[in-house]
Design a protein around this motif. Structure first.
Motif, short mmCIF file in Angstrom:
data_model
loop_
_atom_site.label_atom_id
_atom_site.label_comp_id
_atom_site.label_asym_id
_atom_site.label_seq_id
_atom_site.Cartn_x
_atom_site.Cartn_y
_atom_site.Cartn_z
N GLY A 109 -3.43 -4.78 83.73
CA GLY A 109 -4.44 -4.32 83.25
C GLY A 109 -5.59 -4.76 83.30
O GLY A 109 -6.79 -4.69 82.49
N GLU A 111 -7.05 -4.58 86.50
CA GLU A 111 -7.42 -4.09 87.83
C GLU A 111 -8.57 -3.46 88.09
O GLU A 111 -8.70 -2.50 89.05
CB GLU A 111 -6.15 -3.26 88.39
CG GLU A 111 -4.93 -4.47 88.66
CD GLU A 111 -4.21 -4.59 87.34
OE1 GLU A 111 -4.31 -3.98 86.38
OE2 GLU A 111 -3.50 -5.94 87.25
N ARG A 112 -9.39 -3.14 87.21
CA ARG A 112 -10.54 -2.43 87.35
C ARG A 112 -11.64 -2.81 86.69
O ARG A 112 -11.66 -3.74 85.80
CB ARG A 112 -10.36 -0.97 86.33
CG ARG A 112 -9.54 0.14 87.05
CD ARG A 112 -9.54 1.19 85.93
NE ARG A 112 -8.54 2.09 86.39
CZ ARG A 112 -8.30 3.04 85.71
NH1 ARG A 112 -8.87 3.65 84.75
NH2 ARG A 112 -7.46 3.94 86.13
N GLY B 118 -7.95 -1.73 82.06
CA GLY B 118 -7.34 -1.04 83.32
C GLY B 118 -6.07 -0.20 82.94
O GLY B 118 -5.15 -0.15 83.60
N GLY B 119 -6.00 0.36 81.63
CA GLY B 119 -4.89 0.98 81.16
C GLY B 119 -4.69 2.00 82.16
O GLY B 119 -5.70 2.69 82.83
N ARG B 120 -3.69 2.96 81.85
CA ARG B 120 -3.18 3.92 82.52
C ARG B 120 -3.62 5.33 81.69
O ARG B 120 -3.97 5.13 80.39
CB ARG B 120 -1.65 4.24 82.55
CG ARG B 120 -1.04 2.88 83.02
CD ARG B 120 -1.31 2.70 84.85
NE ARG B 120 -1.08 3.54 85.47
CZ ARG B 120 -1.16 3.75 86.69
NH1 ARG B 120 -1.68 2.57 87.43
NH2 ARG B 120 -0.64 4.42 87.64
N PRO B 121 -3.86 6.53 82.45
CA PRO B 121 -4.58 7.66 81.73
C PRO B 121 -3.65 8.08 80.71
O PRO B 121 -4.12 8.52 79.52
CB PRO B 121 -4.42 8.48 82.73
CG PRO B 121 -4.54 8.00 84.03
CD PRO B 121 -4.02 6.53 83.90
N ALA B 127 -3.09 7.70 72.80
CA ALA B 127 -3.94 7.20 71.74
C ALA B 127 -4.86 8.50 71.13
O ALA B 127 -4.94 8.50 69.96
CB ALA B 127 -4.91 6.03 72.13
N GLU B 162 5.37 7.27 84.37
CA GLU B 162 4.92 5.85 84.65
C GLU B 162 6.52 5.05 84.17
O GLU B 162 6.70 4.21 85.03
CB GLU B 162 4.20 5.42 83.29
CG GLU B 162 4.07 4.28 83.25
CD GLU B 162 2.81 3.63 83.71
OE1 GLU B 162 2.25 4.00 84.50
OE2 GLU B 162 2.38 2.27 83.40
#
Lengths: 166, 385
Positions: A109, A111-112, B118-121, B127, B162
């Protein structure tokens, strides 16, 4: 639900959840243990993807070599670098990062790195051509928050010429 | 004096218009004029607002994080107060609820940006779905429900993709379409489940939104597996994928079975259609054994039979229930699929021509059956509900 109390709850819930999220990340950033990890760009893909920079983090240890995809994995950072699978770090590991393996890469988490649009190209060049690193705050639970992007050991703000940040 | 006022005065003096009508017309025109001014004011405010946003965007990097978050939460609180003070069901409240939902989503993005998350969409959408469900339940108009329902389903499908991707045992060379395909199916099945629940408990707006996505995603999925089977490019099921979609399909079948407002024949037709789609989601269950001697044409025909059976199932249910628009849609899609069969299986111009004539006649026959001779369906619909 369609009462005044229900409406009050419905309006307050998102605000409370968002405030809690911001507070949690702020707490992680201020209370987590500081550690710097090197990053590098991966050619030939563009590092600058939208308004954030993408890169590979150098963990100093081979990760996800046996299992390219794994929902739970981690990297022990202190006292010794080691990759581990599952949720439990190896015995004696004092500081670790939790994450997963995706397509043979470990992701935690971090990576951006979001950046101002005007600085994108300049920062991309610096990450490619200089020693770049992420300064992280890592909690004892293995959650990491990015504090800063370092170029040659200095904050990226100092690395980019002043006229470009204005 | 305005042109319209001069004309009205002239008509009044000529005796063509009485005083009361003239006054009413003048009042009406004055109101229209106020409307024009109001529209211009709104336009001016919008232009100025966009200018302010651009200025903020240009100096975004120089604004302290605390100030950004503070302004965001102040705006959220102001919107919440505005929603609280408006009349339930009014256009103003419904608009403010949608703005509140959008601002919540933007706030998640802002927090992600400030803390470099950097979480996923799907995590952001999940949330958002959780925090905005209660306010969506207070909305009486469609937009808030469409926004929430669509994004909640997207979050679910992305999360499934995912989780299935992270359990893939191998490293695919380019792109592993298996998890994506099963995530799509899972999304369509979940939409179907929520649609059944909404229909049972008469949640009108949820029924509409999730019914649309059940149909749209379901038909899209059938088109996709039709094409994949035709090309013999069907991916292997991802680990756990079949259990997941199987479990969701069981819930959907139970939901359909519990729909007392539908005729038994409709429920049976929908249930069999769901089972057929599920069976076709495995590379081999319906398309096995595939012999080396199988021609590409026979694969095309097998895939077409699958689509036509699914569409026929939907057509039958729509006909029995009197859903005229759905009946027309399924009829059209059956006609289109026949057209594709003739293009695929009989490449010759003459055979295609005959095929098109037959397809056209079939469509006309179905339309005639629906529009003018409903005796068959009436007889079928005469049975118990």
């Amino acid at each position: 639900m369609k009462t005044r109390t229900g409406l009050l709850f419905a309006l307050l819930l998102p605000i409370v959840m968002l405030a809690a999220s911001a507070a949690r990340h702020h707490w992680q950033r201020t209370r987590g243990e500081r550690i710097d990890l090197p990053i590098h760009g991966y050619d030939p893909r563009d590092l600058l993807s939208g308004h954030y920079l993408r890169y590979r983090v150098g963990y100093g240890v081979a990760t996800c070599a046996q299992t390219p995809n794994l929902p739970t994995a981690g990297v022990c950072l202190k006292p010794r670098r080691a990759f581990f699978t599952g949720a439990t770090p190896p015995r004696g590991c004092r500081l670790y990062l939790r994450g997963h393996c995706r397509r043979g890469r470990f992701e935690a988490g971090i990576e951006r790195f979001y950046l101002p649009e005007a600085n994108g190209v300049a920062l991309e060049k610096r990450v490619r051509n200089h020693n770049a690193a992420l300064r992280l705050a890592v909690t004892p639970e293995g959650e990491a928050t990015i504090i800063d992007l370092l170029i040659e050991g200095r904050s990226w703000h100092e690395s980019i010429p002043r006229r470009q940040t204005d | 004096m305005d042109r319209i006022e001069r004309r009205l005065k002239e008509w009044h003096e000529q005796g063509l218009l009485d005083t009361a009508t003239r006054q009413r017309l003048l009042a009406y025109e004055a109101g229209r004029e106020r409307g024009h001014w109001r529209a211009l004011l709104v336009l001016g405010a919008l232009v100025a607002g966009i200018g302010v946003i651009s200025l903020i965007a240009a100096n975004w990097a120089n604004i302290p994080d605390g100030l950004k978050l503070g302004a965001d939460f102040t705006l959220l609180a102001a919107l919440a107060v505005a929603v609280w003070n408006t009349q339930p069901g009014s256009a103003r409240r419904e608009t403010l609820i949608v703005l509140f939902q959008l601002l919540c989503l933007a706030s998640i993005g802002l927090i992600a940006q400030i803390y470099h998350l950097g979480g996923r969409p799907w995590q952001a959408l999940a949330a958002w779905s959780a925090m905005c469900l209660p306010i969506t339940l207070h909305a009486r108009a469609r937009p808030a429900w469409w926004l929430w329902g669509s994004l909640a389903l997207l979050a679910f499908a992305l999360a499934v993709d995912e989780q299935l991707s992270l359990r893939a045992p191998r490293l695919e060379p380019l792109f592993d379409e298996g998890p994506l395909l099963y995530a799509w199916l899972a999304g369509a099945l979940l939409a179907g489940i929520v649609h059944q629940l909404a229909a049972r408990w008469e949640w009108r707006k949820a029924r509409e939104v999730f019914g649309f996505w059940w149909l749209f995603a379901g038909l899209g999925y059938v088109a996709l597996i039709d094409a994949m089977h035709s090309l013999r490019e069907f991916p292997n099921p991802p680990a756990g994928g079949l259990y997941l979609v199987g479990g969701l399909a069981i819930l959907l079948l139970l939901g359909i079975a519990a729909r007392r407002d539908l005729r038994p024949a409709s429920r049976l037709s929908l249930g069999l259609t769901v089972l057929l789609v599920l069976a076709a989601s495995h590379p081999e269950w319906l398309f096995f054994p595939i012999h080396a001697s199988d021609t590409l044409d026979s694969q095309h025909l097998r895939a077409a039979a699958l689509s036509l059976l699914v569409l026929a199932g939907g057509l039958l249910a729509a006909g029995l229930e009197g859903w005229s628009h759905l009946f027309q849609l399924f009829t059209l899609l059956i006609g289109l699929r026949f057209f594709v069969i003739y293009l695929q299986a009989f490449a010759g111009l003459a055979a295609t021509g005959i095929g098109l004539i037959l397809s056209g006649l079939l469509i006309i026959a179905l339309v005639v059956l629906w529009r003018h001779s409903l005796k068959l369906f009436e007889r079928l619909r005469g049975g118990p509900r």
